[in-house]
Design a protein around this motif. Structure first.
Motif, short mmCIF file in Angstrom:
data_model
loop_
_atom_site.label_atom_id
_atom_site.label_comp_id
_atom_site.label_asym_id
_atom_site.label_seq_id
_atom_site.Cartn_x
_atom_site.Cartn_y
_atom_site.Cartn_z
N GLY A 122 18.54 -16.21 23.28
CA GLY A 122 18.97 -15.07 24.08
C GLY A 122 20.32 -14.51 23.71
N HIS A 123 21.26 -15.38 23.39
CA HIS A 123 22.61 -14.92 23.12
C HIS A 123 22.66 -14.02 21.90
CE1 HIS A 123 26.85 -14.77 22.63
NE2 HIS A 123 26.76 -15.31 21.43
N LYS A 124 22.06 -14.49 20.80
CA LYS A 124 22.05 -13.73 19.55
C LYS A 124 21.30 -12.40 19.71
CE LYS A 124 23.33 -14.16 15.16
NZ LYS A 124 24.74 -14.29 14.82
N ALA A 125 20.24 -12.43 20.53
CA ALA A 125 19.41 -11.23 20.68
C ALA A 125 20.15 -10.08 21.36
CB ALA A 125 18.14 -11.57 21.47
N VAL A 126 21.18 -10.40 22.10
CA VAL A 126 21.94 -9.31 22.75
C VAL A 126 23.36 -9.24 22.17
CG1 VAL A 126 20.63 -9.13 24.88
CG2 VAL A 126 22.49 -10.77 24.75
N GLN A 127 23.50 -9.70 20.93
CA GLN A 127 24.83 -9.64 20.29
C GLN A 127 24.96 -8.31 19.55
OE1 GLN A 127 25.77 -13.20 18.05
NE2 GLN A 127 27.42 -12.14 17.00
N PHE A 128 25.74 -7.41 20.11
CA PHE A 128 26.05 -6.14 19.43
C PHE A 128 27.36 -5.61 20.01
CE2 PHE A 128 22.96 -5.26 22.84
CZ PHE A 128 23.67 -4.37 23.63
N GLU A 129 27.93 -4.65 19.34
CA GLU A 129 29.22 -4.10 19.76
C GLU A 129 28.99 -2.84 20.60
OE1 GLU A 129 32.02 -5.62 19.08
OE2 GLU A 129 31.06 -7.13 17.81
N GLN A 130 29.86 -2.63 21.55
CA GLN A 130 29.70 -1.44 22.41
C GLN A 130 29.84 -0.14 21.61
OE1 GLN A 130 28.72 -1.21 25.82
NE2 GLN A 130 28.05 -3.25 25.20
N PHE A 131 30.62 -0.17 20.51
CA PHE A 131 30.75 1.08 19.74
C PHE A 131 29.48 1.43 18.95
CE2 PHE A 131 31.31 -0.28 15.37
CZ PHE A 131 31.92 -1.52 15.43
N GLU A 132 28.49 0.53 18.95
CA GLU A 132 27.19 0.88 18.35
C GLU A 132 26.41 1.85 19.23
OE1 GLU A 132 24.95 -2.66 17.29
OE2 GLU A 132 26.83 -3.66 16.84
N ARG A 133 26.79 1.98 20.49
CA ARG A 133 26.09 2.86 21.41
C ARG A 133 26.34 4.33 21.05
NH1 ARG A 133 27.19 0.64 27.41
NH2 ARG A 133 25.83 2.40 27.88
N PRO A 134 25.41 5.25 21.39
CA PRO A 134 24.23 5.04 22.22
C PRO A 134 23.14 4.23 21.52
CG PRO A 134 24.34 7.33 21.47
CD PRO A 134 25.62 6.69 21.09
N LEU A 135 22.66 3.22 22.27
CA LEU A 135 21.63 2.30 21.76
C LEU A 135 20.38 2.35 22.63
CD1 LEU A 135 23.48 -1.08 20.94
CD2 LEU A 135 22.47 0.54 19.31
N ASN A 136 19.23 2.28 21.95
CA ASN A 136 17.95 2.14 22.64
C ASN A 136 17.47 0.73 22.35
OD1 ASN A 136 15.59 2.60 23.97
ND2 ASN A 136 14.79 4.15 22.57
N TYR A 137 17.58 -0.17 23.32
CA TYR A 137 17.25 -1.58 23.10
C TYR A 137 15.74 -1.77 23.13
CZ TYR A 137 17.61 -6.59 23.00
OH TYR A 137 17.52 -7.91 22.60
N GLN A 138 15.17 -2.29 22.04
CA GLN A 138 13.71 -2.40 21.98
C GLN A 138 13.21 -3.82 22.30
OE1 GLN A 138 11.14 -2.39 18.37
NE2 GLN A 138 10.35 -0.47 19.19
N PHE A 139 12.30 -3.87 23.28
CA PHE A 139 11.65 -5.13 23.66
C PHE A 139 10.22 -5.17 23.15
CE2 PHE A 139 14.64 -5.11 27.37
CZ PHE A 139 15.14 -6.40 27.22
N ALA A 140 9.74 -6.40 22.91
CA ALA A 140 8.30 -6.66 22.81
C ALA A 140 7.95 -7.52 24.01
CB ALA A 140 7.98 -7.41 21.53
N ALA A 141 6.72 -7.39 24.50
CA ALA A 141 6.29 -8.20 25.65
C ALA A 141 4.78 -8.33 25.61
CB ALA A 141 6.73 -7.54 26.96
N ASN A 142 4.27 -9.45 26.13
CA ASN A 142 2.82 -9.58 26.24
C ASN A 142 2.37 -9.81 27.68
OD1 ASN A 142 3.99 -12.06 26.26
ND2 ASN A 142 2.40 -13.09 25.06
N SER A 143 3.35 -9.89 28.60
CA SER A 143 2.99 -10.01 30.02
C SER A 143 4.20 -9.54 30.83
CB SER A 143 2.65 -11.46 30.37
OG SER A 143 3.85 -12.19 30.57
N VAL A 144 4.03 -9.48 32.14
CA VAL A 144 5.15 -9.04 32.99
C VAL A 144 6.15 -10.18 33.22
CG1 VAL A 144 3.81 -7.24 34.14
CG2 VAL A 144 3.88 -9.54 35.12
N ASP A 145 5.72 -11.41 32.92
CA ASP A 145 6.63 -12.55 33.10
C ASP A 145 7.86 -12.32 32.23
OD1 ASP A 145 4.50 -13.57 34.45
OD2 ASP A 145 3.87 -14.94 32.86
#
Ligand SMILES: Cc1cc2nc3c(=O)[nH]c(=O)nc-3n(C[C@H](O)[C@H](O)[C@H](O)COP(=O)(O)O)c2cc1C
Length: 321
Positions: free
Chosen positions: A60-83
């Motif tokens: 989880g930590h690495k997956a949300v590692q980015f700098e605020q100056f990279e924004r505007p950002l569209n964070y992309q998720f993959a999911a296979n259920s609502v869990d």
């Protein structure tokens, strides 16, 4: 005002019409930081990260590692259920992003075997639940969905309408089936269909590499925006180039700029990945020097060395001359 001067509107946000597409392992934080040296306003997608990974203690930590100056950002998720949608969204919202995207297009075997990515186009009832769950959790934050032409058979209008009905603020389509992966000519007529059938903005992804290709696709489809993927690989100036050309301005990069980008990219990769950054740089080098005479000599050096100083010297000798 002309189409090219107008902005793309996603919910309450406005962006230039050219966006950075998600390319896993390519358009990562080190690369996006370079893009921001040229383009401040363009929306950049992050690479896809599965809700299971984002919400876990481990990845989880690495997956949300980015700098605020990279924004505007569209964070992309993959999911296979609502869990885990809620938990994963909380982590990303805490960090701060401008938009969230759901990947309904990835063709990779490991992803579709778990029912994520493009496999969701083949399971509309499950997709509906996931879309509703994201919309509910994100409240007013802009929410987009990236789809394909279909899984094994084409059903893009059905899926895009479902996404719109579930509250998506924009749709991006890569108009190839899962079976086509990244090969063949994209069927842009599918983007034109979505443009006719939907009231939310439609963006297209696939083989848009310069202003001429964007203009041709706009004339065929009337879409609102363009995701630039492989055309941006090792070309952090690409979105700037497209924007300038669309406004009728000149824009060219010289060898000095390419050298600065390559050196900056290498530094960013090492800062982000540690020593592994040197290995990661190897996949970018061929694109920086593509078509240049004697480039194979430089590639040989970079593919055989792990010494940062030696690699930098090689780049300077080759691109600085
Ligand atoms: C190496 C690579 C990684 C990709 N990673 C993602 C990803 O993480 N999420 C996604 O939605 N699409 C991903 N794609 C698809 C691209 O975003 C894009 O839709 C596709 O490459 C077609 O556009 P292009 O011709 O401009 O590259 C990836 C494509 C490639 C080649």
């Amino acid at each position: 005002m002309s189409y090219w001067k107008e902005k793309l509107k996603i919910s309450n946000l406005e962006f230039p019409r050219f966006l950075g597409a998600p390319l896993d392992g390519v358009t990562d934080s080190p690369f996006r930081q370079l893009v921001r040296k040229f383009s401040k306003e363009e929306l950049l997608y992050t690479e896809m990260r599965h809700v299971n990974c984002v919400s876990s203690q481990k990845g989880g930590h690495k997956a949300v590692q980015f700098e605020q100056f990279e924004r505007p950002l569209n964070y992309q998720f993959a999911a296979n259920s609502v869990d885990l949608v809620d938990k994963a969204c909380e982590k990303v919202l805490e960090k701060g992003v401008d938009c969230v995207d759901l990947n309904v297009g990835c063709p990779a075997r490991h992803l579709i075997s778990s029912g994520s990515g493009s496999a969701l186009m083949d399971d509309v009832p499950r997709l509906k639940k996931i879309l509703q769950s994201f919309r509910e959790k994100l409240k007013d934050l802009p929410f987009t969905v990236k789809i394909r032409a279909g899984f094994k058979k084409e059903n893009s209008v059905e899926v895009a309408k479902l996404a719109q009905d579930c509250g998506a603020d924009a749709i991006a389509i890569h108009p190839r089936l899962q079976t086509q992966k990244f090969q063949g000519i994209p069927d842009y007529s599918l983007a034109a269909n979505l443009k006719k059938e939907l009231s939310i903005p439609v963006m297209v992804s696939g083989e848009i590499v310069d202003f001429n290709s964007a203009k041709m696709v706009y004339e065929q489809t009337g879409v609102d925006g363009f995701l630039i993927g492989r055309g941006m690989w090792s070309k952090p100036w690409k979105l700037k180039e497209l924007r300038e050309h669309s406004l009728g301005n000149d824009f060219k990069v010289d060898k000095g700029t390419i050298l600065q980008c390559a050196l900056g990219h290498l530094d960013n990769l090492v800062d982000f990945y540690g020593n592994d950054g040197v290995y990661s740089f190897r996949k970018h080098v061929p694109f920086y020097v593509k078509g240049m005479p004697l480039a194979s000599k430089l590639k040989e050096l970079i593919f055989s060395s792990t010494d940062l100083k030696e690699i930098k010297k090689g780049l300077k000798d080759f691109l600085g001359s």
